[in-house]
Design a protein around this motif. Structure first.
Motif, PDB file in Angstrom:
ATOM      1  N   VAL A 546      29.506  -4.442   9.113  1.00  0.00           N
ATOM      2  CA  VAL A 546      28.559  -4.272   8.013  1.00  0.00           C
ATOM      3  C   VAL A 546      29.240  -3.526   6.878  1.00  0.00           C
ATOM      4  CG1 VAL A 546      26.601  -4.201   9.605  1.00  0.00           C
ATOM      5  CG2 VAL A 546      27.660  -2.064   8.880  1.00  0.00           C
ATOM      6  N   THR A 547      28.703  -3.690   5.677  1.00  0.00           N
ATOM      7  CA  THR A 547      29.133  -2.859   4.548  1.00  0.00           C
ATOM      8  C   THR A 547      28.270  -1.598   4.525  1.00  0.00           C
ATOM      9  OG1 THR A 547      27.619  -3.939   3.009  1.00  0.00           O
ATOM     10  CG2 THR A 547      29.824  -4.894   3.240  1.00  0.00           C
ATOM     11  N   PRO A 548      28.690  -0.574   3.803  1.00  0.00           N
ATOM     12  CA  PRO A 548      27.917   0.681   3.800  1.00  0.00           C
ATOM     13  C   PRO A 548      26.460   0.509   3.384  1.00  0.00           C
ATOM     14  CG  PRO A 548      30.103   1.063   2.908  1.00  0.00           C
ATOM     15  CD  PRO A 548      29.981  -0.418   3.100  1.00  0.00           C
ATOM     16  N   GLY A 549      26.176  -0.443   2.491  1.00  0.00           N
ATOM     17  CA  GLY A 549      24.800  -0.624   2.023  1.00  0.00           C
ATOM     18  C   GLY A 549      23.846  -1.172   3.062  1.00  0.00           C
ATOM     19  N   TYR A 550      24.373  -1.631   4.179  1.00  0.00           N
ATOM     20  CA  TYR A 550      23.524  -2.189   5.240  1.00  0.00           C
ATOM     21  C   TYR A 550      22.523  -1.150   5.730  1.00  0.00           C
ATOM     22  CZ  TYR A 550      22.412  -4.131   9.896  1.00  0.00           C
ATOM     23  OH  TYR A 550      21.774  -4.602  11.021  1.00  0.00           O
ATOM     24  N   PHE A 551      22.973   0.074   5.946  1.00  0.00           N
ATOM     25  CA  PHE A 551      22.114   1.107   6.538  1.00  0.00           C
ATOM     26  C   PHE A 551      20.969   1.508   5.608  1.00  0.00           C
ATOM     27  CE2 PHE A 551      26.298   1.548   8.572  1.00  0.00           C
ATOM     28  CZ  PHE A 551      25.940   1.379   9.899  1.00  0.00           C
ATOM     29  N   PRO A 552      21.204   1.837   4.327  1.00  0.00           N
ATOM     30  CA  PRO A 552      20.054   2.163   3.471  1.00  0.00           C
ATOM     31  C   PRO A 552      19.160   0.958   3.184  1.00  0.00           C
ATOM     32  CG  PRO A 552      22.088   2.151   2.182  1.00  0.00           C
ATOM     33  CD  PRO A 552      22.482   2.053   3.630  1.00  0.00           C
ATOM     34  N   ALA A 553      19.726  -0.252   3.141  1.00  0.00           N
ATOM     35  CA  ALA A 553      18.890  -1.434   2.898  1.00  0.00           C
ATOM     36  C   ALA A 553      17.878  -1.615   4.011  1.00  0.00           C
ATOM     37  CB  ALA A 553      19.773  -2.677   2.759  1.00  0.00           C
ATOM     38  N   LEU A 554      18.277  -1.341   5.263  1.00  0.00           N
ATOM     39  CA  LEU A 554      17.374  -1.460   6.399  1.00  0.00           C
ATOM     40  C   LEU A 554      16.628  -0.158   6.690  1.00  0.00           C
ATOM     41  CD1 LEU A 554      18.943  -4.125   6.864  1.00  0.00           C
ATOM     42  CD2 LEU A 554      18.792  -3.669   9.310  1.00  0.00           C
ATOM     43  N   GLY A 555      17.015   0.935   6.037  1.00  0.00           N
ATOM     44  CA  GLY A 555      16.359   2.204   6.309  1.00  0.00           C
ATOM     45  C   GLY A 555      16.746   2.786   7.652  1.00  0.00           C
ATOM     46  N   VAL A 556      17.991   2.540   8.096  1.00  0.00           N
ATOM     47  CA  VAL A 556      18.452   3.054   9.384  1.00  0.00           C
ATOM     48  C   VAL A 556      18.773   4.538   9.240  1.00  0.00           C
ATOM     49  CG1 VAL A 556      20.193   2.830  11.192  1.00  0.00           C
ATOM     50  CG2 VAL A 556      19.392   0.794   9.965  1.00  0.00           C
ATOM     51  N   ARG A 557      18.267   5.353  10.154  1.00  0.00           N
ATOM     52  CA  ARG A 557      18.451   6.803  10.038  1.00  0.00           C
ATOM     53  C   ARG A 557      19.783   7.239  10.653  1.00  0.00           C
ATOM     54  NH1 ARG A 557      16.911   9.345  14.927  1.00  0.00           N
ATOM     55  NH2 ARG A 557      16.137   7.810  16.449  1.00  0.00           N
ATOM     56  N   GLY A 561      26.902  12.919  12.687  1.00  0.00           N
ATOM     57  CA  GLY A 561      28.106  12.520  11.962  1.00  0.00           C
ATOM     58  C   GLY A 561      27.759  11.929  10.613  1.00  0.00           C
ATOM     59  N   ARG A 562      28.382  10.798  10.289  1.00  0.00           N
ATOM     60  CA  ARG A 562      28.133  10.125   9.017  1.00  0.00           C
ATOM     61  C   ARG A 562      28.031   8.628   9.233  1.00  0.00           C
ATOM     62  NH1 ARG A 562      32.489   7.290   7.007  1.00  0.00           N
ATOM     63  NH2 ARG A 562      34.573   7.818   7.792  1.00  0.00           N
ATOM     64  N   LEU A 563      27.491   7.950   8.229  1.00  0.00           N
ATOM     65  CA  LEU A 563      27.479   6.493   8.235  1.00  0.00           C
ATOM     66  C   LEU A 563      28.749   5.980   7.567  1.00  0.00           C
ATOM     67  CD1 LEU A 563      23.737   5.925   7.234  1.00  0.00           C
ATOM     68  CD2 LEU A 563      24.741   5.811   9.534  1.00  0.00           C
ATOM     69  N   PRO A 573      41.911   4.404   8.094  1.00  0.00           N
ATOM     70  CA  PRO A 573      41.849   4.235   9.551  1.00  0.00           C
ATOM     71  C   PRO A 573      40.559   3.501   9.934  1.00  0.00           C
ATOM     72  CG  PRO A 573      42.472   6.480   8.987  1.00  0.00           C
ATOM     73  CD  PRO A 573      42.062   5.821   7.710  1.00  0.00           C
ATOM     74  N   ARG A 574      40.635   2.720  11.010  1.00  0.00           N
ATOM     75  CA  ARG A 574      39.484   1.945  11.455  1.00  0.00           C
ATOM     76  C   ARG A 574      38.346   2.875  11.845  1.00  0.00           C
ATOM     77  NH1 ARG A 574      41.970  -1.034   8.975  1.00  0.00           N
ATOM     78  NH2 ARG A 574      42.909  -2.998   9.581  1.00  0.00           N
ATOM     79  N   ALA A 575      37.134   2.583  11.341  1.00  0.00           N
ATOM     80  CA  ALA A 575      35.977   3.445  11.582  1.00  0.00           C
ATOM     81  C   ALA A 575      34.822   2.615  12.123  1.00  0.00           C
ATOM     82  CB  ALA A 575      35.558   4.153  10.294  1.00  0.00           C
ATOM     83  N   ALA A 576      33.937   3.266  12.863  1.00  0.00           N
ATOM     84  CA  ALA A 576      32.759   2.594  13.403  1.00  0.00           C
ATOM     85  C   ALA A 576      31.643   3.606  13.599  1.00  0.00           C
ATOM     86  CB  ALA A 576      33.074   1.904  14.723  1.00  0.00           C
ATOM     87  N   ILE A 615      35.011   6.653  16.113  1.00  0.00           N
ATOM     88  CA  ILE A 615      33.565   6.771  15.954  1.00  0.00           C
ATOM     89  C   ILE A 615      33.289   7.889  14.943  1.00  0.00           C
ATOM     90  CG2 ILE A 615      31.373   7.287  17.102  1.00  0.00           C
ATOM     91  CD1 ILE A 615      32.655   6.245  19.709  1.00  0.00           C
ATOM     92  N   VAL A 616      32.673   7.530  13.814  1.00  0.00           N
ATOM     93  CA  VAL A 616      32.434   8.526  12.774  1.00  0.00           C
ATOM     94  C   VAL A 616      30.982   8.992  12.732  1.00  0.00           C
ATOM     95  CG1 VAL A 616      34.320   7.640  11.357  1.00  0.00           C
ATOM     96  CG2 VAL A 616      31.995   6.739  11.019  1.00  0.00           C
ATOM     97  N   GLY A 617      30.098   8.293  13.437  1.00  0.00           N
ATOM     98  CA  GLY A 617      28.697   8.705  13.395  1.00  0.00           C
ATOM     99  C   GLY A 617      27.855   7.967  14.399  1.00  0.00           C
ATOM    100  N   VAL A 618      26.641   8.475  14.581  1.00  0.00           N
ATOM    101  CA  VAL A 618      25.648   7.859  15.468  1.00  0.00           C
ATOM    102  C   VAL A 618      24.413   7.538  14.626  1.00  0.00           C
ATOM    103  CG1 VAL A 618      24.215   8.143  17.510  1.00  0.00           C
ATOM    104  CG2 VAL A 618      26.503   9.175  17.446  1.00  0.00           C
ATOM    105  N   ALA A 619      23.975   6.291  14.665  1.00  0.00           N
ATOM    106  CA  ALA A 619      22.801   5.848  13.908  1.00  0.00           C
ATOM    107  C   ALA A 619      21.629   5.633  14.852  1.00  0.00           C
ATOM    108  CB  ALA A 619      23.112   4.552  13.161  1.00  0.00           C
ATOM    109  N   GLY A 620      20.431   5.642  14.291  1.00  0.00           N
ATOM    110  CA  GLY A 620      19.245   5.356  15.082  1.00  0.00           C
ATOM    111  C   GLY A 620      19.270   3.940  15.618  1.00  0.00           C
TER     112      GLY A 620
END
Length: 822
Positions: A546-557, A561-563, A573-576, A615-620
């Protein structure tokens, strides 16, 4: 001659009492129309054989990883060859791979579904073209041959039905194909597709580009269709394939890790195609059958009451020499004439009913093209009408056969009370109440299921969301494609995102390789650095980019860490980001942020030159799979670092979803040859997951309402008849000082007793039959006490009102008039 005379007499009686005849025939017509319409759908989807020669011998072949519960992982080209050469299970077997592709060369560019198939695909199915020819093994090459067969729909839509279509060219994902044939309008590919029907077929040998190098563990082929060896059962063929599978695992242990539990699967093709809708359709057929039985018992009660009024007439006929059989045949003939009249009207009404159902059925219902009112449906309607006629006439016929000549001739026309007749009428009413309760409970459970599903937290905000898909072309020589290289795809991605960001309608926008709630993401295995081998063995997760805008577009909390952000590009470096379920499942209380992992291949090995992903973050949690499926471990990679040819856009608007035209302009201003498809709002995306359940629930609710109404009418009729029969008795009670309340209590007591027995029987039936709904329920037990209680209350209220309406007639009886008439 006797039969014709009985029919003429029955029709004469109907003309003498047209209102009664119309009410009986009309009730049967409604029941038969609904039953026939539902049967037409069930017959077309579940019962008809597939439209191929000896279709019972066709199977779908795939495989599972049983140890990690991954189903339908497909098969590889070497496995396909071994199934054909070594198993002895198949006369022929063809690999299949439905893909989406961009089509040009027709009247306008569009996205179509293409089936890549082995050269023997059409010969194995035993189907020929409407125009030209189909491809054969002579057309098959190691890669994809540039000949194509097209569907009748594409021929008419894209080429205007041009009879000179053969030899014309069309361009699919930058490759030019020659059209060699057009399939008949009734032909449909007989397995599940991606979004729509298959419209282009092309032959392939699966061994060269664009496919990966043949390897037993390279299972890129979703499935194969096989025709079982003549004279062999499917069970025997399955046993041979499984035996060969065990041999392959021994011969190539590095390709078949025991930790995954690989197992080949052979499914009957027809049953496999409709497996997801079979339970719902069978429940609908059972439900409408119950409604029909209630209608039949209602009519039977009406005829029983009418037979009582004719007992003196029948006694006279018996006294004049008519045999019992003559009397019985006359009553049965009347029931048959009423049933056939209702059946004729019902069959004509079912034509409209089928059209209505076809407008209501979910888009993805398989075999919709096979749903038609044909000779099979006509025979079903005729048989149902005949059986209904026998059932409605059987009770009155038996009652008439027991008529006592002497008693009725001496009774001066008042009728002779009969305990057995009353018990039969009461039994039919009890059966109606019980059956109505069973349907009402089923409807209640399905409504509660729909409510529960609609209340599921999807983890995303859908009210302002728009989603659509874009497919980047992949030629047969992938390296020649305009988007073969990640940098080429990245230029498109950035261009689209820049144009979306410039739109005033769009608040947030992102791109992704898979949309949520669609079941279209894979589940690769991964290994975290520092884990022991046994801990890494069964770690799998769905993975999308996904691109960074995926999370705010869907309202994922954000949980920890970070998104992802714009700096997570090809130079970084590869991030997820992982979801909460993955963190809880595999890290067991450890802090996952900062840990590094690798995806592993089918043999559980880290591929050479694999770059670690941090792994840079944990999303809902988000419902990336079906709404009713548990959330699986999920990995979100940066699309700026890892892209594919499959893209989808997610965009949130300002107060409402943005228009599709804005998003289409953003995509096609970068590349005008890219069609968009599957345009849905966020709410439509979620609603599509519930379409089949909503369809089944709506029909079951309608059936339950019909059943309760018919049961109420049946009880109303019995109570009203009882009041007429007891008119003299009620008059005496009133003359002796009985109050209106006591009279009402006496009459209502009869209705209450019948209702109570019916509810008791219905609850027992509901407890048993609701178990068949178990696979259709979500977060509710088949024996849910609240549902049982509410449905019982609803039934009591409706039936009670019907009983009260009939009982009030007793309060209007005048004692003097009743006694004088008697």
């Amino acid at each position: 001659m006797a039969l014709l005379q009985d029919v003429r007499l029955a029709m004469r009686r109907m003309r003498r009492n047209p209102l009664f005849a119309l009410s009986v025939a009309g009730t049967l017509a409604i029941g038969l129309a609904a039953t026939t319409a539902i049967y037409t759908v069930v017959d077309g989807v579940l019962l008809k054989p597939l439209p191929f020669p000896d279709s019972a011998a066709l199977v779908r072949v795939t495989s599972d990883y049983t140890a990690i519960d991954q189903r339908d992982i497909g098969l590889s080209q070497p496995e396909l060859d071994d199934y054909a050469r070594r198993s002895g299970a198949f006369e022929s077997i063809a690999g299949i791979w439905p893909i989406t592709a961009n089509l040009t060369g027709a009247d306008r560019p569009e996205r179509v579904e293409v089936l890549l198939a082995s050269g023997n695909y059409f010969d194995m199915l035993g189907i020929g073209p409407a125009l030209g020819r189909t491809f054969t093994m002579r057309d098959e090459i190691p890669g994809i041959a540039t000949v194509a067969v097209i569907s009748d729909a594409l021929w008419r839509r894209g080429f205007g039905g041009d009879p000179q279509i053969l030899g014309r060219k069309l361009r699919i994902d930058e490759d030019v194909y020659e059209i060699i044939g057009v399939m008949p309008p009734t032909f449909r590919h007989p397995t599940q597709t991606l979004e729509t029907d298959i419209e282009v077929w092309a032959p392939t040998g699966w061994k060269e580009a664009p496919f990966t190098r043949p390897s037993y563990s390279a299972r890129f082929m979703p499935a194969a269709i096989g025709r079982v060896t003549r004279g062999m059962s499917i069970d025997a063929a399955r046993a041979r394939v499984e035996s060969l599978g065990a041999e392959l695992a021994r011969e190539h242990p590095d390709q078949y890790p025991t930790r995954l539990g690989w197992m080949p699967r052979v499914h009957p093709l027809a049953a496999d195609l409709v497996a997801t809708v079979r339970p719902a359709l069978l429940v609908l057929m059972g439900g409408i059958t119950f409604v029909m039985l209630i209608a039949i018992s209602n009519i039977s009660n009406l005829l029983l009451i009418r037979a009582v009024a004719r007992e003196r007439e029948i006694a006279v006929q018996r006294a004049l020499g008519a045999s019992r059989w003559r009397i019985v045949s006359g009553v049965l003939a009347e029931g048959a004439v009423l049933a056939l009249a209702g059946g004729a009207v019902g069959f004509l009404a079912s034509l409209w009913g089928v059209d209505l159902l076809l407008r209501l059925v979910p888009d993805r219902l398989p075999r919709v093209s096979d749903i038609a009112v044909d000779a099979r449906v006509f025979l079903f309607a005729l048989l149902t009408a005949v059986v209904a006629g026998l059932l409605v006439g059987l009770g009155p016929a038996l009652q008439s056969a027991r008529t006592d000549v002497g008693d009725h001739l001496k009774s001066s026309g008042k009728g002779v009370p009969g305990g057995m007749r009353a018990r039969l009428r009461n039994t039919l009413v009890v059966a109606q109440v019980a059956t109505a309760l069973v349907l009402l409970v089923g409807a209640g459970l399905l409504v509660r299921t729909l409510w529960n599903l609609q209340a599921v937290q999807t983890g995303m905000s859908t009210s302002e969301l728009l989603t659509l898909r874009v497919w980047l072309p992949q030629p047969n020589d992938p390296k020649s494609g305009p988007y073969f290289d990640h940098q080429q795809r990245l230029a498109l991605i950035r261009g689209v995102l820049d144009r979306l960001a410039a739109s005033g309608e769009i608040r947030h926008a992102g791109l992704t390789t898979a949309l949520p709630a669609t079941r279209d993401s894979g589940s690769p295995a991964f290994a975290v650095e520092g884990w022991t081998p046994d801990r890494s063995e069964l770690a799998t997760a769905t993975a999308i980019s996904v691109t960074p805008g995926y999370f705010p577009a869907l309202g994922v909390r954000l949980v920890q860490g970070r998104l992802l952000h714009e700096q997570d590009d090809e130079r970084a470096p590869r991030a997820a980001v992982i979801n909460e379920t993955l963190a809880k499942t595999y890290f067991r209380g450890e802090d996952p942020v900062g840990r590094r992992f690798h995806f592993v291949n089918g043999r559980g090995q880290v591929p050479p030159n694999s770059q670690p992903i941090t792994i840079v973050g944990v999303a809902g949690d988000v419902k990336e799979d079906a709404i009713d499926a548990p959330v699986r471990p999920q990995i979100y990679r940066s699309l700026l670092q890892s892209s594919t040819l499959s893209l989808a856009v997610v965009a949130s608007g300002r107060g409402a979803p943005p228009s599709a035209a804005v998003v289409q302009q953003a995509v096609q201003s970068v590349d005008p040859n890219l069609p968009i498809y599957a345009v849905r709002s966020g709410e439509e995306l979620v609603a599509a997951q519930l379409a089949q359940r909503r369809f089944a629930t709506g029909l079951i609710n309608a059936f339950a309402a019909m059943a309760v109404l018919l049961a109420a009418l049946g009880l109303h009729g019995i109570i009203a008849y009882a009041v007429r029969q007891r008119r003299h008795e009620i008059g005496v009670r009133i003359a002796l000082g009985a109050t209106v309340g006591r009279i009402l209590a006496m009459i209502l007591g009869q209705g209450a007793r019948l209702t109570a027995v019916g509810i008791a029987a219905g609850l027992l039936g509901a407890l048993v039959l609701s178990q068949f709904l178990r696979t259709m329920l979500f977060e509710i037990s088949p024996t849910d006490p609240w549902t049982l209680a509410v449905t019982v209350v609803i039934l009591i209220v409706v039936v009670g009102l019907a009983t009260l309406s009939a009982a009030r007639r007793a309060t209007r009886i005048e004692a003097a008039v009743a006694l004088r008439q008697e």
